[in-house]
Design an enzyme around this catalytic site. Structure first.
Site, PDB file in Angstrom:
ATOM      1  N   LYS A 108      60.242  48.059  26.149  1.00 58.24           N
ATOM      2  CA  LYS A 108      59.733  47.885  27.520  1.00 58.24           C
ATOM      3  C   LYS A 108      60.686  47.081  28.381  1.00 58.24           C
ATOM      4  O   LYS A 108      60.794  47.321  29.577  1.00 58.24           O
ATOM      5  CB  LYS A 108      58.342  47.252  27.508  1.00 58.24           C
ATOM      6  CG  LYS A 108      57.295  48.212  26.986  1.00 58.24           C
ATOM      7  CD  LYS A 108      55.910  47.826  27.428  1.00 58.24           C
ATOM      8  CE  LYS A 108      54.909  48.883  26.997  1.00 58.24           C
ATOM      9  NZ  LYS A 108      53.537  48.499  27.201  1.00 58.24           N
ATOM     10  N   LYS A 193      56.029  58.745  22.706  1.00 58.95           N
ATOM     11  CA  LYS A 193      54.580  58.705  22.463  1.00 58.95           C
ATOM     12  C   LYS A 193      53.865  58.910  23.799  1.00 58.95           C
ATOM     13  O   LYS A 193      54.421  58.622  24.856  1.00 58.95           O
ATOM     14  CB  LYS A 193      54.165  57.385  21.804  1.00 58.95           C
ATOM     15  CG  LYS A 193      54.189  56.197  22.718  1.00 58.95           C
ATOM     16  CD  LYS A 193      53.401  55.030  22.133  1.00 58.95           C
ATOM     17  CE  LYS A 193      53.334  53.924  23.185  1.00 58.95           C
ATOM     18  NZ  LYS A 193      52.474  52.824  22.899  1.00 58.95           N
ATOM     19  N   LYS A 196      50.108  55.514  28.643  1.00 55.19           N
ATOM     20  CA  LYS A 196      49.315  55.367  29.880  1.00 55.19           C
ATOM     21  C   LYS A 196      50.189  55.107  31.078  1.00 55.19           C
ATOM     22  O   LYS A 196      49.893  55.524  32.182  1.00 55.19           O
ATOM     23  CB  LYS A 196      48.416  54.130  29.776  1.00 55.19           C
ATOM     24  CG  LYS A 196      47.334  54.161  28.786  1.00 55.19           C
ATOM     25  CD  LYS A 196      46.498  52.894  29.000  1.00 55.19           C
ATOM     26  CE  LYS A 196      46.103  52.239  27.710  1.00 55.19           C
ATOM     27  NZ  LYS A 196      47.072  51.280  27.201  1.00 55.19           N
TER      28      LYS A 196
END
Ligand code: TYM
Length: 325
Positions: A108, A193, A196
């Site tokens: 991230k 993956k 969201k």
């Protein structure tokens, strides 16, 4: 035995969260368990306060709509007065290198879509807050998808270290990962993956998407040109992902479901219909709950009070052992 798990309102819930986590919590949940909306975790990357508040409510409604016992559900920020001090104690038990090793932090913090905005210290320390979530409640088992297992491992390390250094205060938790759909991938790019907060949601099946939109997204799923109807995750990751989703919806293995299809188009049609049917009741019930804010507030207050009540004794013990109370 207590099970605990959380989900972050960093974006709308998708089918990976549902099949990999929420559905399992609803099926296997016990009155002693705790499931929560980790809204504090959504602050680790840039966000809008108003949107966060709305998503937190929506997610709370989805958890209940999915069939999780309402008394066992809470919102993380309702426990802030306890989680704040416990996180500090655990940060002081965590080595810098241990936090720096977290794969999700590395990924991230390197994410190009956040370029130009500084990486928040909260993104670095959030696995410690997650350890506080788990350890405050004395959870024995933490059901999570593969991507969160490393964080649960950190919670184990910190629990053992604190217990060994200052005295027995924590239950050492363990991660349990679901046998199927542990890692649902993005339909547009099976190397990623399903996420969201993905910048492009073309390959993300959201739980509250309209059936037609779900159908369109599945139809556009990237497969391959091999025209081989087999379950081979390494060679045919896109097809394998579809088969895993279908298998999870039908409670069958991907190998079982692949038999009987004669084209990728048929597989996609079956996936779309299975996902739509799986999500339909949840979508309907969620919309009903969101239309009744008083009831949702009541459920939130009951769950928050229960979780706070459970954690307070352990926090007092921890602070005393740590020499600060
Ligand atoms: P979060 O919100 O990223 O994910 C919630 C749950 O969904 C699972 N999951 C997936 N499963 C299958 N396929 C996918 N593509 C997929 N994406 C997500 C996750 O593994 C997770 O089980 N930090 C956590 C929330 C949290 C928590 C906790 C969990 C906060 N405190 C304490 C357990 C214990 C998170 O952001 O999950």
């Amino acid at each position: 035995m207590t099970r605990l798990s959380g989900i972050t309102p960093s974006g709308p819930v998708h089918v990976g969260n549902y099949l990999g986590a929420i559905r399992r919590w609803a099926r296997e949940g016990d009155p002693a368990d705790l499931y929560f909306v980790s809204d504090l975790h959504a602050m680790t990357t840039p966000y809008h306060p108003q949107k966060l508040r709305g998503r937190t409510r929506e997610l709370l409604a989805i958890l209940i709509a999915a069939g999780i016992e309402p008394d066992t559900v809470f919102v993380q920020s309702d426990l802030l007065p306890q989680l704040g001090p416990l996180t500090w104690v655990l940060e002081c038990a965590c080595a810098f290198g241990e936090a720096a090793r977290m794969t999700q932090f590395k990924e991230k913090s390197a994410d190009r879509s956040h370029e130009g905005t500084p990486v928040r210290v909260g993104l670095f320390t959030y696995p410690v807050l997650m350890a506080a979530d788990i350890l405050l409640q004395g959870a024995d088992e933490v059901p999570v998808g593969d991507d969160q297992a490393q964080h649960v491992e950190l919670a184990r390390v910190l629990a053992r270290r604190f217990n060994g250094t200052y005295g027995e205060a924590f239950v050492v938790p363990r991660a349990v990962t679901p046998p199927a759909a542990a890692r649902v991938r993005d339909l547009a790019d099976a190397t990623r993956k399903m996420d969201k907060s993905a910048s492009d949601s073309a390959g993300v099946l959201f739980a509250l998407d309209e059936p037609d939109l779900l159908r369109r997204k599945v139809k556009r799923a990237v497969t391959d040109s091999l025209a081989r109807l087999e379950y081979r995750p390494d060679e045919q990751p896109g097809l394998a992902n579809l088969l895993e989703i279908l298998g999870a919806c039908l409670d069958k293995s991907p190998r079982e479901v692949v038999a009987g299809f004669s084209s990728y188009g048929e597989v996609k049609d079956a996936v779309a219909e299975a996902v739509i049917e799986e999500l339909r009741p949840i979508r309907e019930r969620t919309l009903e709950l969101l239309a009744d804010p008083t009831e949702l507030d009541r459920i939130r207050a009951v769950g928050g009070a229960r979780a706070t009540g459970r954690g307070s004794h352990r926090l007092t013990t921890v602070l005393r052992l740590a020499g600060v109370a």
